[in-house]
Structures are given as C-alpha cells and as structure tokens.
Design a protein around this motif. Structure first.
Motif, PDB file in Angstrom:
ATOM      1  N   ALA A   1      -6.498  17.015 -10.984  1.00 24.04           N
ATOM      2  CA  ALA A   1      -5.734  16.450  -9.865  1.00 24.04           C
ATOM      3  C   ALA A   1      -6.657  15.950  -8.766  1.00 24.04           C
ATOM      4  N   VAL A   2      -7.685  16.719  -8.448  1.00 23.83           N
ATOM      5  CA  VAL A   2      -8.629  16.317  -7.393  1.00 23.83           C
ATOM      6  C   VAL A   2      -9.417  15.078  -7.823  1.00 23.83           C
ATOM      7  N   ILE A   3      -9.919  15.093  -9.063  1.00 26.10           N
ATOM      8  CA  ILE A   3     -10.692  13.950  -9.558  1.00 26.10           C
ATOM      9  C   ILE A   3      -9.831  12.694  -9.568  1.00 26.10           C
ATOM     10  N   ALA A   4      -8.612  12.816 -10.088  1.00 25.89           N
ATOM     11  CA  ALA A   4      -7.720  11.654 -10.171  1.00 25.89           C
ATOM     12  C   ALA A   4      -7.334  11.159  -8.782  1.00 25.89           C
ATOM     13  N   TYR A   5      -7.079  12.077  -7.851  1.00 31.61           N
ATOM     14  CA  TYR A   5      -6.721  11.661  -6.493  1.00 31.61           C
ATOM     15  C   TYR A   5      -7.846  10.847  -5.865  1.00 31.61           C
ATOM     16  N   ASN A   6      -9.074  11.331  -5.976  1.00 28.09           N
ATOM     17  CA  ASN A   6     -10.207  10.601  -5.397  1.00 28.09           C
ATOM     18  C   ASN A   6     -10.397   9.244  -6.069  1.00 28.09           C
ATOM     19  N   ARG A   7     -10.271   9.215  -7.382  1.00 26.07           N
ATOM     20  CA  ARG A   7     -10.463   7.960  -8.111  1.00 26.07           C
ATOM     21  C   ARG A   7      -9.362   6.952  -7.796  1.00 26.07           C
ATOM     22  N   LEU A   8      -8.109   7.394  -7.810  1.00 28.04           N
ATOM     23  CA  LEU A   8      -7.002   6.484  -7.543  1.00 28.04           C
ATOM     24  C   LEU A   8      -7.004   6.018  -6.091  1.00 28.04           C
ATOM     25  N   THR A   9      -7.395   6.897  -5.185  1.00 30.92           N
ATOM     26  CA  THR A   9      -7.493   6.490  -3.780  1.00 30.92           C
ATOM     27  C   THR A   9      -8.564   5.420  -3.601  1.00 30.92           C
TER      28      THR A   9
ATOM     29  N   SER B   1       0.825  -1.206   0.000  1.00 33.90           N
ATOM     30  CA  SER B   1       0.000   0.000   0.000  1.00 33.90           C
ATOM     31  C   SER B   1       0.858   1.254   0.000  1.00 33.90           C
ATOM     32  N   GLU B   2       1.943   1.221   0.752  1.00 34.04           N
ATOM     33  CA  GLU B   2       2.836   2.380   0.806  1.00 34.04           C
ATOM     34  C   GLU B   2       3.480   2.636  -0.551  1.00 34.04           C
ATOM     35  N   LYS B   3       3.902   1.575  -1.226  1.00 34.41           N
ATOM     36  CA  LYS B   3       4.503   1.728  -2.545  1.00 34.41           C
ATOM     37  C   LYS B   3       3.506   2.265  -3.559  1.00 34.41           C
ATOM     38  N   MET B   4       2.274   1.757  -3.509  1.00 30.73           N
ATOM     39  CA  MET B   4       1.282   2.157  -4.500  1.00 30.73           C
ATOM     40  C   MET B   4       0.709   3.546  -4.227  1.00 30.73           C
ATOM     41  N   SER B   5       0.793   4.014  -3.003  1.00 33.91           N
ATOM     42  CA  SER B   5       0.264   5.348  -2.692  1.00 33.91           C
ATOM     43  C   SER B   5       1.304   6.437  -2.898  1.00 33.91           C
ATOM     44  N   ASP B   6       2.516   6.037  -3.277  1.00 33.74           N
ATOM     45  CA  ASP B   6       3.569   7.011  -3.516  1.00 33.74           C
ATOM     46  C   ASP B   6       3.156   7.981  -4.631  1.00 33.74           C
ATOM     47  N   ARG B   7       3.375   9.252  -4.405  1.00 29.45           N
ATOM     48  CA  ARG B   7       3.089  10.353  -5.346  1.00 29.45           C
ATOM     49  C   ARG B   7       1.615  10.745  -5.410  1.00 29.45           C
ATOM     50  N   LEU B   8       0.742   9.991  -4.742  1.00 24.25           N
ATOM     51  CA  LEU B   8      -0.648  10.447  -4.687  1.00 24.25           C
ATOM     52  C   LEU B   8      -0.760  11.761  -3.915  1.00 24.25           C
ATOM     53  N   ASN B   9       0.155  11.966  -2.977  1.00 25.59           N
ATOM     54  CA  ASN B   9       0.140  13.213  -2.216  1.00 25.59           C
ATOM     55  C   ASN B   9       0.407  14.419  -3.117  1.00 25.59           C
ATOM     56  N   ILE B  10       1.113  14.169  -4.239  1.00 23.02           N
ATOM     57  CA  ILE B  10       1.369  15.267  -5.175  1.00 23.02           C
ATOM     58  C   ILE B  10       0.059  15.727  -5.805  1.00 23.02           C
ATOM     59  N   LEU B  11      -0.787  14.760  -6.168  1.00 24.73           N
ATOM     60  CA  LEU B  11      -2.091  15.107  -6.731  1.00 24.73           C
ATOM     61  C   LEU B  11      -2.914  15.907  -5.729  1.00 24.73           C
ATOM     62  N   ALA B  12      -2.890  15.463  -4.484  1.00 23.41           N
ATOM     63  CA  ALA B  12      -3.644  16.179  -3.456  1.00 23.41           C
ATOM     64  C   ALA B  12      -3.109  17.596  -3.263  1.00 23.41           C
ATOM     65  N   THR B  13      -1.785  17.744  -3.304  1.00 26.88           N
ATOM     66  CA  THR B  13      -1.178  19.059  -3.121  1.00 26.88           C
ATOM     67  C   THR B  13      -1.528  19.992  -4.274  1.00 26.88           C
ATOM     68  N   VAL B  14      -1.399  19.493  -5.508  1.00 29.35           N
ATOM     69  CA  VAL B  14      -1.736  20.318  -6.671  1.00 29.35           C
ATOM     70  C   VAL B  14      -3.211  20.690  -6.645  1.00 29.35           C
TER      71      VAL B  14
END
Length: 218
Positions: free
Chosen positions: A182-190, A114-127
């Motif tokens: 970025a927001v749409i993708a973050y929610n979908r990928l999460t 989970s940690e590996k797959m969630s890497d860089r998702l925080n960038i989407l949330a930040t943007v």
C-alpha cells in the motif's frame, strides 16, 4: 506451524485481526490495479488529444470534431475556449482580466481531473499507515494470551509458549504484508499523478499563450 494452522489455532480476536488485514490487502491490490490502469488510459488519451490539437489551425472546428472527446486535455481546452468566447463576445475591454479568467477556467478543469484521479488513493495511505498497528495489536493480544496459558499451565516450556507467540507474530506479518504494498503503490501512483498534472499544466500554459495572442488581435 503452517499459516493455515496458525490462523485456525489463533484466538478469536487475533483471527478477526488477521481476517481484517487480509481483506484490507485484497482491497489494496484491487485499488492498485484498477487505479494504475485508469491513470495510464487517461494519460494516453490526454496526450493523443494534445498532439492532435497542436496540429490543427481552427480551434472551434477541432472542438466540434472532438465533441465526444472525454479526455482531460479536451476538458481543459473546452473550459479555456468557452471562457475566451464569453470574454470576447462584446469586445475586449480588459485583456488582462480576460487572461485571468481563462487561466482560472483551465485551472478548475485541471483540479477537477486531479480530484477524480486521486480518489481512493487515501485508502492506500490509510492501509499503509494503520495496518502495521492493527497487526501489532493482534501480536500484543496473542502474547498476552500466551502468558495467560503459561500461568494456567504453570509451565514455561517452549511447547506451551511457542504456539501463542507464533500466532501473535503471524498477525504482525499479515499487517506488514498489507501495509508495504500500500505504501509503495501510494508513493508510485502519487508520483505518476503529479506527472499527469504537470502535463496538463504545460498544455494549459501553451493554450493560454495562444489565446492571449488572439486577445491582442481581438
């Protein structure tokens, strides 16, 4: 009043804001495409390994045959079976403690994936959260510049005011252009990552049940 013209006529600060937002948008789309494809591949590989495993009767033979399997399911399986062998090497003195150790090993493997797959998702949330405010900063700066131009020209006609305001609003538009995907993708990928973790957890629960029955016979 084309987008290129608005950019070229903008103030240096507004230009810097626009360029930064465009780069953030490109970075965001790169993360979206690469992360989505990676998550799809990992889920497909995990399902394939899980399906093959439940059709086998010899766990150790399966692990030997799939020694090169790097799927998340294989990682959970190896961690659980390795802990099972360590706990039963000298007999089973405490079956409950052995079950707890197996569960911890499986949970650690799932957490690592989970940690590996969630890497860089925080960038989407930040943007998604910062880009609109950066665009708003460009807008405020552009409007301030427009008011300065009005004061300097001592003229409040639309021809004097419009260019600066258009540049300012264009900065906001670029900020939204970067933030919304970025927001749409973050929610979908999460959401997809949560589903992936749930699949691994279900596999882990079934595996722990099978190993628990083996502990009772050990």
């Amino acid at each position: 009043m084309s987008p290129l013209t608005l950019f070229l006529q903008a103030d240096l600060v507004v230009k810097a804001v626009m360029i930064g937002l465009l780069l953030a948008s490109i970075w965001t789309w790169g993360i979206i495409f690469t992360h989505s494809a990676r998550l799809s591949r990992r889920r497909a590989a995990a399902r394939k390994t899980a399906k093959a495993f439940w059709q086998t009767k010899d766990v150790d033979a399966f692990l030997k045959d799939h020694a090169g399997d790097k799927s998340s399911t294989a990682s959970v399986l190896r961690a659980s079976v390795d802990e099972y062998h360590r706990s039963t090497r000298n007999g089973v003195a405490d079956a409950a403690a052995a079950r707890d150790r197996i569960a911890i090993a499986a949970d650690d493997a799932i957490a690592d994936e989970s940690e590996k797959m969630s890497d860089r998702l925080n960038i989407l949330a930040t943007v998604g959260s910062v880009a609109p405010f950066v665009g708003l900063f460009g807008t405020v700066w552009g409007i301030m510049r427009s008011f300065t131009a009005i004061a300097g020209a001592n003229n409040t006609s639309l021809a004097v005011v419009a260019p600066g305001i258009a540049e300012a609003l264009f900065a906001t538009a670029i900020g939204l252009f970067a933030a919304i995907p970025a927001v749409i993708a973050y929610n979908r990928l999460t959401h997809r990552l949560d589903q992936y973790e749930a699949e691994l957890t279900r596999f882990s629960d079934r595996l722990q049940g099978a190993l628990s029955r083996k502990l009772e016979r050990a």
